[in-house]
Design an enzyme around this catalytic site. Structure first.
Site, mmCIF file in Angstrom:
data_model
loop_
_atom_site.group_PDB
_atom_site.id
_atom_site.type_symbol
_atom_site.label_atom_id
_atom_site.label_comp_id
_atom_site.label_asym_id
_atom_site.label_seq_id
_atom_site.Cartn_x
_atom_site.Cartn_y
_atom_site.Cartn_z
ATOM 1 N N GLU A 126 0.862 -1.178 0.000
ATOM 2 C CA GLU A 126 0.000 0.000 0.000
ATOM 3 C C GLU A 126 0.900 1.230 0.000
ATOM 4 O OE1 GLU A 126 -2.654 -0.234 3.324
ATOM 5 O OE2 GLU A 126 -3.338 -2.257 2.817
ATOM 6 N N PRO A 127 0.357 2.403 -0.292
ATOM 7 C CA PRO A 127 1.207 3.606 -0.306
ATOM 8 C C PRO A 127 2.015 3.783 0.975
ATOM 9 C CG PRO A 127 -0.922 4.111 -1.264
ATOM 10 C CD PRO A 127 -1.014 2.697 -0.742
ATOM 11 N N GLY A 130 4.927 -0.936 2.649
ATOM 12 C CA GLY A 130 5.670 -1.770 1.712
ATOM 13 C C GLY A 130 6.363 -2.861 2.493
ATOM 14 N N TYR A 232 2.126 -13.933 9.488
ATOM 15 C CA TYR A 232 3.137 -14.990 9.625
ATOM 16 C C TYR A 232 3.217 -15.841 8.360
ATOM 17 C CZ TYR A 232 2.596 -13.381 14.377
ATOM 18 O OH TYR A 232 2.529 -12.569 15.487
ATOM 19 N N GLU A 241 11.159 -16.017 -1.602
ATOM 20 C CA GLU A 241 10.947 -14.881 -2.504
ATOM 21 C C GLU A 241 12.266 -14.155 -2.770
ATOM 22 O OE1 GLU A 241 8.384 -10.694 -2.784
ATOM 23 O OE2 GLU A 241 7.955 -12.141 -1.193
#
Length: 386
Positions: A126-127, A130, A232, A241
């Protein structure tokens, strides 16, 4: 010597040919359009190149060896097709169904994900949230038979193409700030809207969008895992990732090296090939060594991941070093290309702008340093106490 099985070597060759015939020829038009055509996912799915790990009953190979995904990431970078961010679908988002989904959810979603009919995305950012997910403002309110989802997300990859989005939201009324729920939001749900396809510095073929949720009724059948544990669940996948990011960055760094090497051997300066200049040789020698060293560590992390031993600290080191070395090589590549390196028609120019995000996504280099630093000093203080 890198360790790949005979089957994986054959798989690499087949996937390389697929990219050359079905993906690479279209990358220019997709860059212009700002989005990869959905047919790319379907073609990859038809040939078994989209999602490797799901069991055969879902259409996959049932092989969880991460080296298959490593091959896909490396060859996608080598062929200049990184704008087709297929790994987001297949290895960043897809495994959420395996780790946290019910059997019913896997039966319902995975077959079409494997075939490429359904395209996946995940919405966390979201703005104001992060890397710091605690700042998330999107909410999910338990209404008995469904959750009521409200809020917005930004910078969502596959934001336009996606048919299924895993959305992270804070639980309304929960006492703990990390109490979150992961909701499976499907295309066409009332109140789910997409914003514009965002224009970016690089990776123009990768559709990136804002997503809006206005009183979206998400049935309980579309809840991933246990409500309240979403934070979690997100953390659990971060090491992989970051390894995915590391594999792509160092492969891209090697490609930039190869392109630059070819260019400086052909380019003449003061009557001699640029490759014969001592500065060129020294700088390229440095990069050749650094890329090789990071590649060895990334390969080690892949082996550790396969063995179930990849830690957050290892993933952070691999991600930070690979993206920093990649950027160092790309900057050198542009410099050694001279004025040509600033021209869009030269691959090194596009690679430079496309790769800038790699020191930001999956956790910025600064966040990686925080993670590594905390581990360094926790071990230090632990040794003192012991």
């Amino acid at each position: 010597m890198r360790s790949f099985t005979e089957d994986q070597v054959i798989f690499r060759d087949s996937y390389r040919k697929f990219l050359a015939s079905e993906i690479a020829p279209h990358m220019e038009e997709w860059r212009e359009a700002g989005i990869v055509d959905r047919s790319a996912f379907k073609k990859a799915g038809d040939l078994g190149f989209l999602m490797i790990w799901p069991e055969e009953k879902y259409g996959g190979m049932g092989d969880e060896d991460f080296r298959y995904e490593q091959i896909i990431i490396e060859e996608t970078a080598r062929s200049g097709c990184k704008g087709w961010y297929n790994t987001l679908h297949s290895r960043l988002v897809g495994p959420y169904f395996k780790r946290f989904g019910t059997e019913e959810q896997r039966d319902r979603f995975l077959p079409k994900c494997v075939s490429g009919e359904t395209i996946l995305a995940i919405a966390m950012t979201e703005p104001g949230a992060g890397s710091d997910l605690a700042g998330m403002r999107t909410t999910a309110e338990d209404k008995g038979d469904h959750f009521l989802l409200n809020g917005s997300k930004t910078y969502i990859s596959n934001g336009i193409n996606s048919d299924v989005v895993i959305v992270a939201a804070k639980l309304t009324g929960a006492e703990k700030k990390h109490a979150m729920v992961l909701l499976i939001v499907e295309r066409g749900m009332e109140g789910f809207e997409r914003g514009r396809n965002l224009k970016k510095m690089g990776m123009p073929a990768q559709d990136t969008a804002e997503l809006f949720f206005n009183n979206v009724k998400v049935p309980k059948a579309n809840v991933l895992g246990e409500p309240g544990r979403g934070f979690y669940y997100l953390m659990e996948g971060l090491a992989e990732e970051r390894l995915i990011s590391a594999v792509g960055s160092i492969a891209n760094g090697r490609k930039a090296f190869d392109i630059t090497r070819t260019y400086v051997m052909d380019r003449k300066l003061f009557g001699r090939p640029l490759a014969e200049q001592q500065n060129t040789q020294f700088r390229m020698a440095e990069m050749d060594a650094e890329i090789d060293l990071v590649q060895v560590y990334v390969d080690h992390c892949v082996a550790e991941h396969n063995a179930g031993r990849l830690t957050s600290n290892m993933g952070a080191k691999a991600k930070m070093m690979s993206s920093e070395v990649e950027w160092k090589m790309l900057d050198l590549g542009v410099q050694l290309h001279g004025g040509a390196g600033y021209m869009d028609e030269y691959p090194i120019s596009r690679m430079f702008t496309d790769a800038r995000v790699n020191r930001i996504l999956a956790g910025s280099s600064e966040v990686m340093r925080l993670i590594i630093g905390r581990d360094v000093f926790s071990e230090h203080y632990k040794s003192i106490l012991d």
